[in-house]
Design a protein around this motif. Sequence first.
Motif, PDB file in Angstrom:
ATOM      1  N   PRO A 206       0.820  -1.225   0.000  1.00  0.00           N
ATOM      2  CA  PRO A 206       0.000   0.000   0.000  1.00  0.00           C
ATOM      3  C   PRO A 206       0.847   1.266   0.000  1.00  0.00           C
ATOM      4  N   ARG A 207       1.963   1.281   0.746  1.00  0.00           N
ATOM      5  CA  ARG A 207       2.820   2.467   0.750  1.00  0.00           C
ATOM      6  C   ARG A 207       3.425   2.696  -0.627  1.00  0.00           C
ATOM      7  N   LEU A 208       3.855   1.605  -1.284  1.00  0.00           N
ATOM      8  CA  LEU A 208       4.417   1.729  -2.619  1.00  0.00           C
ATOM      9  C   LEU A 208       3.353   2.198  -3.606  1.00  0.00           C
ATOM     10  N   GLY A 209       2.157   1.598  -3.523  1.00  0.00           N
ATOM     11  CA  GLY A 209       1.072   2.018  -4.398  1.00  0.00           C
ATOM     12  C   GLY A 209       0.678   3.459  -4.162  1.00  0.00           C
ATOM     13  N   TYR A 210       0.798   3.900  -2.912  1.00  0.00           N
ATOM     14  CA  TYR A 210       0.497   5.286  -2.561  1.00  0.00           C
ATOM     15  C   TYR A 210       1.523   6.240  -3.167  1.00  0.00           C
ATOM     16  N   GLN A 211       2.792   5.850  -3.155  1.00  0.00           N
ATOM     17  CA  GLN A 211       3.865   6.753  -3.547  1.00  0.00           C
ATOM     18  C   GLN A 211       4.167   6.735  -5.040  1.00  0.00           C
ATOM     19  N   LEU A 212       4.213   5.550  -5.626  1.00  0.00           N
ATOM     20  CA  LEU A 212       4.767   5.396  -6.970  1.00  0.00           C
ATOM     21  C   LEU A 212       4.014   6.164  -8.052  1.00  0.00           C
TER      22      LEU A 212
END
Length: 422
Positions: free
Chosen positions: A58-64
């Motif tokens: 989720p953090r990666l999906g949020y940032q990328l």
Amino acid sequence: MLNSEIQKDLRYNFAVNVVESGFFGLGSGFASYITIIPLFVSGFTDSALLIGLIPAIPRLGYQLPQLLTADKVARLQYYKSTVMLLTIHQKLPFLGLALVALLDLKLNNQTILELTFAILIWQGLGSGFSSIPWQSMVAKIVPSGKLGIFHGSLTASANLMSVCGAVIAGLLLKQIAQPFNFALCFLCASFAMALSWFFMSRTREPISNSSSSIESKREFWDSLSVILRCDRNFRYFTIARLISQLALMPLPFYTLYAVHRYGMGEESVGFITALLMLTQTISGLVLGWMGDRWGNKLALETGCIACAISSALAGLAPNVNWFYLVFVGAGIGAIALQNVAAVMTLEFGNQHQRPAYIGLGNTLVAPATIIAPILGGLIADNINYQTTFWVAAIGGLLTALLLHLEVRDPRYVEQNLSNVDS
């Protein structure tokens, strides 16, 4: 005229968004990425690497994906309609998790894992695509000097309700047989997310009459290179956020380590999740107040130290009781390294530069977001969990040191790029 509209609706928007955040937190308590979902996935795999990826996805999906929408957001005069459309993909996936839990009776472990991770990716990307318009809307409807307490209040509301969700989830996990216990938790989460979406739609946003100086996609991408080349303070801030992902790395491993090493039961998992959320409730308000009064840099440094202490305590823990302190430190650190860092990012640049700063600040951090838990999982699988904890402690200390020595609080720094250090 715009400022008078903002002030007129400030209390209303404050109240509506606090309620919205509360329902979002309630859903997050029922489907915690740090405790509940890792526990669900651990029923289908023993891989620490896969379980470590759960909060990272989720953090990666949020940032990328944020730079993919930043140029369009930079040219918007009204953000709310875009927010409401995109945030559906942040909230609807929890209903998908409920369906996957029920499919446990029909499908094999590999298929369940694939569906679960696909839904987590969907939810993370939904957060990422809706993030820049939401943050830009918040920065527009809330004066700069009140952003810290605003975000702190949202966090407090979310985590206070998360406590309720987590406690109920712990009881459901204990009293109801699998897979219906997890399915009911995820169903409750999806209902809370629907209420969250409704209250978000009540936000009042004035339409801006001014337009961005950025007219084309090429001009937007050229502006990114100018920011990276000229804004030394932002470069070091971004490097610090990259390193900080090491400090966040062990969060999903704490629960698993306590369960497997010390036999922590399901009810205790729910209680310790509640403790985590209660800590985040209090620390969100305190760190938000601290950020408004003395600057977000100090609040961020405090969170880095808390993360380091938390990881060190986990590495030294002789019994399960130490993990109550571990989760207190983790709660303080997670709020600082995620929420306070996000608020601090909003203070770089002017209103029209802000989407570019937000997009850069999050997308550039994305690789570390996925690499850190992979590293932590590999260390845990091939050496032990304690080594993962000590690497995280070092990461927290390095982040605090870099922030202290090289980063100036952007609130007190001239943001005109023509005047920054080259």
